[in-house]
Enzyme design. Sequence first.
Site, short mmCIF file in Angstrom:
data_model
loop_
_atom_site.label_atom_id
_atom_site.label_comp_id
_atom_site.label_asym_id
_atom_site.label_seq_id
_atom_site.Cartn_x
_atom_site.Cartn_y
_atom_site.Cartn_z
N HIS A 92 -20.30 2.54 8.04
CA HIS A 92 -21.44 2.56 7.12
C HIS A 92 -22.00 1.15 7.09
CE1 HIS A 92 -24.05 3.49 3.82
NE2 HIS A 92 -23.33 2.92 2.89
N SER A 105 0.83 -1.21 0.00
CA SER A 105 0.00 0.00 0.00
C SER A 105 0.86 1.26 0.00
CB SER A 105 -0.91 0.02 1.22
OG SER A 105 -1.56 1.27 1.34
#
Length: 330
Positions: free
Chosen positions: A107, A50
């Site tokens: 979420h 990453s």
Amino acid sequence: MKVYYDSDANLDLLKGKKLAVIGFGSQGHAHALNLKDSGMEVGVGLRKNSARWKEAEEAGVKVMTVDEVSEWGDVIMILLPDQTQKEVYENEIKQHLKAGKTLAFAHGFNILYKQVVPPKDVDVIMIAPKSPGHLVRRTYQGGSGTPCLIAIEQDATGKAKETALAWAKGIGGTRAGVIETTFKNETETDLFGEQAVLCGGSAELIKAGFETLVEGGYDPELAYFECMHELKLIVDLYYEGGLSRMNYSVSDTAEYGGMTRGSRVVTQESKKEMKKILNEIQTGKFAEEWINENKNGLPLLSKLREENKNHPVEKVGAQLRSMMSWLIKK
């Protein structure tokens, strides 16, 4: 409706626990750094390759692979894009969910639409700041915070709500106020707001207004300022004091014209279409469509992105914004 503040949350519940934050993007960096600054032990989970690995290390947080941090963590907060959560969960998180751990989200999409199905012996909670991550971080650093929603899907330990409130306090949410809801209500209202008003509705209104003025023979630059640039000024007034604040602040001409003409643009037919959109969200039709779009390599989204990029309002806007020194500075 009860609103929870600092005095309602006990940050000590997270002390001695290992808090794993999966992702270091907009929300990920805010949660991780705010919790770290609140005195918590935080680890960030990323792919080994990453680009954010070095960024997280330089910010002073412990960085591991997603697999490693999921084994290490007592509370695991998944802050990845909706469309990637299922694969990452199945391959790198699921096997580490031992009884008593907590799985957290910002979420509810993947829980509501059963893309992620946690074991029954773990707590499943949501802490959802009602703000982009950079504002969650900035307001925390400024001594305030952003309002949050919390929700409890599973309470295996009997302390799920207390954990959610403690996390919200750790990121600054209880400074501004926290409201309890459900995964279902958070997800459905969030998707509807994005599609019908905030992203979809506003963008189409801007483009339609711009096109109408240009087709009427007006300069594209004038059309841009009227239909795009000045919208921020109006939205700021909404944010500060609602519809009344906006109407109080604009001219009487603008107030009268808006009140007598606005409903001719957003009509009862528009509201009927909004209800169809809400129904697609409630029945799972939109979720199925979005999941399949990702499985197929995003063909429609890629096409729409290209069309949007090439719309005249974007080209004119890019030229005008390049002359605004304060935007260049940002």
